[in-house]
Write an enzyme that holds these catalytic residues in place. Sequence first.
Site, PDB file in Angstrom:
ATOM      1  N   ASP A  64      -1.179   4.647 -10.722  1.00 10.73           N
ATOM      2  CA  ASP A  64      -2.574   4.448 -10.310  1.00 10.73           C
ATOM      3  C   ASP A  64      -3.352   5.743 -10.503  1.00 10.73           C
ATOM      4  O   ASP A  64      -3.642   6.447  -9.533  1.00 10.73           O
ATOM      5  CB  ASP A  64      -2.576   3.986  -8.845  1.00 10.73           C
ATOM      6  CG  ASP A  64      -3.948   3.533  -8.379  1.00 10.73           C
ATOM      7  OD1 ASP A  64      -4.826   3.290  -9.244  1.00 10.73           O
ATOM      8  OD2 ASP A  64      -4.148   3.420  -7.160  1.00 10.73           O
ATOM      9  N   LYS A  66       4.057   1.850  -6.468  1.00 12.15           N
ATOM     10  CA  LYS A  66       2.803   2.448  -6.955  1.00 12.15           C
ATOM     11  C   LYS A  66       2.827   3.964  -6.741  1.00 12.15           C
ATOM     12  O   LYS A  66       2.976   4.447  -5.619  1.00 12.15           O
ATOM     13  CB  LYS A  66       1.597   1.848  -6.234  1.00 12.15           C
ATOM     14  CG  LYS A  66       0.269   2.402  -6.753  1.00 12.15           C
ATOM     15  CD  LYS A  66      -0.902   1.596  -6.242  1.00 12.15           C
ATOM     16  CE  LYS A  66      -1.527   2.126  -4.985  1.00 12.15           C
ATOM     17  NZ  LYS A  66      -2.243   3.407  -5.121  1.00 12.15           N
ATOM     18  N   THR A  86     -14.407   0.380  -4.028  1.00 12.45           N
ATOM     19  CA  THR A  86     -14.863  -0.293  -2.803  1.00 12.45           C
ATOM     20  C   THR A  86     -15.481   0.692  -1.818  1.00 12.45           C
ATOM     21  O   THR A  86     -16.112   0.290  -0.853  1.00 12.45           O
ATOM     22  CB  THR A  86     -13.702  -1.059  -2.132  1.00 12.45           C
ATOM     23  OG1 THR A  86     -12.606  -0.154  -2.034  1.00 12.45           O
ATOM     24  CG2 THR A  86     -13.297  -2.267  -2.927  1.00 12.45           C
ATOM     25  N   ARG A 143       0.385   1.296   3.908  1.00  8.50           N
ATOM     26  CA  ARG A 143       0.720   1.631   5.300  1.00  8.50           C
ATOM     27  C   ARG A 143       1.427   0.551   6.111  1.00  8.50           C
ATOM     28  O   ARG A 143       2.304   0.899   6.908  1.00  8.50           O
ATOM     29  CB  ARG A 143      -0.546   2.134   6.006  1.00  8.50           C
ATOM     30  CG  ARG A 143      -0.903   3.535   5.531  1.00  8.50           C
ATOM     31  CD  ARG A 143      -2.301   3.923   5.887  1.00  8.50           C
ATOM     32  NE  ARG A 143      -3.279   3.179   5.095  1.00  8.50           N
ATOM     33  CZ  ARG A 143      -4.582   3.341   5.185  1.00  8.50           C
ATOM     34  NH1 ARG A 143      -5.080   4.201   6.055  1.00  8.50           N
ATOM     35  NH2 ARG A 143      -5.399   2.654   4.417  1.00  8.50           N
ATOM     36  N   ASP A 149     -12.254   8.995 -19.145  1.00  7.74           N
ATOM     37  CA  ASP A 149     -12.483  10.180 -19.980  1.00  7.74           C
ATOM     38  C   ASP A 149     -12.899   9.714 -21.367  1.00  7.74           C
ATOM     39  O   ASP A 149     -13.102   8.510 -21.569  1.00  7.74           O
ATOM     40  CB  ASP A 149     -11.180  11.020 -20.028  1.00  7.74           C
ATOM     41  CG  ASP A 149     -11.464  12.507 -20.200  1.00  7.74           C
ATOM     42  OD1 ASP A 149     -12.341  12.846 -21.018  1.00  7.74           O
ATOM     43  OD2 ASP A 149     -10.821  13.313 -19.524  1.00  7.74           O
ATOM     44  N   LYS A 201      -6.334   5.866 -12.355  1.00  6.25           N
ATOM     45  CA  LYS A 201      -7.757   5.539 -12.554  1.00  6.25           C
ATOM     46  C   LYS A 201      -8.387   6.443 -13.612  1.00  6.25           C
ATOM     47  O   LYS A 201      -9.323   7.207 -13.347  1.00  6.25           O
ATOM     48  CB  LYS A 201      -8.524   5.618 -11.227  1.00  6.25           C
ATOM     49  CG  LYS A 201      -8.010   4.635 -10.182  1.00  6.25           C
ATOM     50  CD  LYS A 201      -8.878   4.601  -8.946  1.00  6.25           C
ATOM     51  CE  LYS A 201      -8.386   3.613  -7.914  1.00  6.25           C
ATOM     52  NZ  LYS A 201      -7.123   4.004  -7.256  1.00  6.25           N
TER      53      LYS A 201
END
Length: 250
Positions: free
Chosen positions: A70, A43, A129, A220, A75, A72
């Site tokens: 990624d 990613k 989230t 992580r 527009d 997002k």
Amino acid sequence: MSSQGESALEEARKRLIFALDYDSPGEAETRGREIGPYVGCLKVGLELFIRGGPQIVRTLRAQGAQIFLDLKLHDIAETVDRAVASAAQLGVTYLTLHASGGPRMLERAQARAEKEGGHLKLLAVTVLTSLDAQDLERIGYRADPRAQAERLALLAKEAGLAGLVCSAQEVREIRAVVGPSMLLCTPGIRPTGSDVGDQKRVANPRDALLAGSDLLVVGRPIRDAADPIQAAQGILREMRGALETPRAEA
Ligand code: C5P
């Protein structure tokens, strides 16, 4: 290992996405080369893309990796249409965009992905989230976050998108709303016994798959492990356990 066990492990690998959240494109490239063979996709997020540009995607592709871009996107439809074309031409496998960009943006994006050969799968983000009910109220949304997420999930489905990004704890509800055909991709995955960090709504790999996730995003717990490859292999073993669990037990 039985061939069934091996194929479940291969299935797990295809469904695991490693978030290359490194400060420098050079480190992302090196780590991508090491960890890439143990996961289905790497990613590339906003920070890395802003630093490394499309070249980082080309380099990782040349190393044999599939890319989850990624960004997002959110527009006007014309701009997103052209951005989708550019991502498809870079050979990206998954691209994220905000469902709240609206029906025309989503429909144009999906039509463009199909026109570019259909290898690019679009995944819609519903409600971030990080937003709670008060935040939604302040930006003028009346619905509570869950209802808003379901509404946006249906909008993405109606536009024909391949899937959605959602938390593992929403997966069952979202699945009930959109049905079996959409891919559900869940970040916030923590292997059993690992550090939760700043993620609030976490799930372990096994529970996320049993709840109905198709793709797991892990950053992580692999990136910060003393041995990242061993950490990825541990996650794959947890995933294999879930994939071998007969449906009725899930
Ligand atoms: O390090 P960690 O496993 O928490 O990383 C998860 C990845 O998924 C990060 O790249 C993060 O930006 C992304 N993400 C997330 N939570 C969301 C949506 C995306 O952690 N709700």
